[in-house]
Design an enzyme around this catalytic site. Sequence first.
Site, PDB file in Angstrom:
ATOM      1  N   CYS A   1       0.838  -1.210   0.000  1.00 17.48           N
ATOM      2  CA  CYS A   1       0.000   0.000   0.000  1.00 17.48           C
ATOM      3  C   CYS A   1       0.872   1.259   0.000  1.00 17.48           C
ATOM      4  CB  CYS A   1      -0.980  -0.053   1.165  1.00 17.48           C
ATOM      5  SG  CYS A   1      -2.320   1.139   1.034  1.00 17.48           S
TER       6      CYS A   1
ATOM      7  N   HIS B   1      -3.597  -5.502   0.917  1.00 19.22           N
ATOM      8  CA  HIS B   1      -2.979  -5.751   2.225  1.00 19.22           C
ATOM      9  C   HIS B   1      -2.966  -7.230   2.596  1.00 19.22           C
ATOM     10  CE1 HIS B   1      -2.469  -1.666   3.838  1.00 19.22           C
ATOM     11  NE2 HIS B   1      -3.523  -1.351   3.106  1.00 19.22           N
TER      12      HIS B   1
ATOM     13  N   GLU C   1      -1.178  -8.633   4.765  1.00 22.06           N
ATOM     14  CA  GLU C   1      -0.976  -8.784   6.220  1.00 22.06           C
ATOM     15  C   GLU C   1      -2.286  -8.661   6.994  1.00 22.06           C
ATOM     16  OE1 GLU C   1      -0.780  -6.090   4.662  1.00 22.06           O
ATOM     17  OE2 GLU C   1      -0.976  -4.322   5.937  1.00 22.06           O
TER      18      GLU C   1
END
Lengths: 81, 231
Positions: B86, B203, B205
């Site tokens: 990002c 994302h 994660e």
Amino acid sequence: MKATVTVELKPSVLDPQGKAIQHSLTSLGFSGVEDVRVGKLFRITLADGGQTRENFEKQLRQMCERLLANTVVENFSYTIE
Amino acid sequence: MKFGIVILPGSNCDHDAMHVAKDVLGADAEFLWHKETDLKGSDCVIIPGGFAYGDYLRAGALAKFAPIMEPIRKHAATGGLVLGICNGFQVLTEVGLLPGALMRNEHLRFISRDVFLRTEETDTAYTSELQKGQVLRTPIAHGEGNYFADDSTLDDLERNRQVIFRYCDEEGRVTKASNPNGSSRNIAGICNRTRNVLGLMPHPERCSEPILGNADGLAIFKSIALAAVSR
């Protein structure tokens, strides 16, 4: 010495923000607005003393290339007074 | 293996990345403060999401002058792994480690929702645990994720198979409707020429453990761990 730096999106890059403003102007009743492009303006003041105009211009160019503009998508121009 | 997670002023996904690296994956991981000049033996440096330096001037623009960037440039130049997620992707384009730029989303709105990604290439340190064409569901949360590069750069990326993830629909079809932000050729993630630096807007994660309802992102971190061990 003072400089005014203008950073604008390259003509080939779409500017959705400019388009949105163009539509808003039209809906406000400003007819005939063909295009709006949004850019950034920087006023840079140099401390007095010692600096030649030539040197300042050289520095300005570096400032634009290294930070003020992203030359992948933006063009820059400046005037010195 | 060891992850180094960069903290820039305004990073806000640093702890998410740390949690996945340390608690989910069980790898060694350490934070790297932006003023440091040492990667502390990290095999993979993660530049996390957030709003580094408040996104002042342009997203990622001011981060390129952080002291930690110099060792990251060297790490990348010698084949070390660097992952930008990002805002981290935006930083990597501004630093010049990845080509192109991330512009304001086509419809100007900040977008926070799940999207689907098609895995385009699996011969990178980030995607070896994925199948070619595999579809991942991952969250995006950005206002400036509209990937732009001129046509010759885009052609180069395709020719060198540097497009790693593309926005697609649930069945893996790359369509205009599945492109959330106007990105050129539906590009969601690219790598550099030497395939050791990856940037992506989604994302992974945030979707790496079942308790979150989605573990599609974990394969990316598993791939990194495998690559770092074999390096």
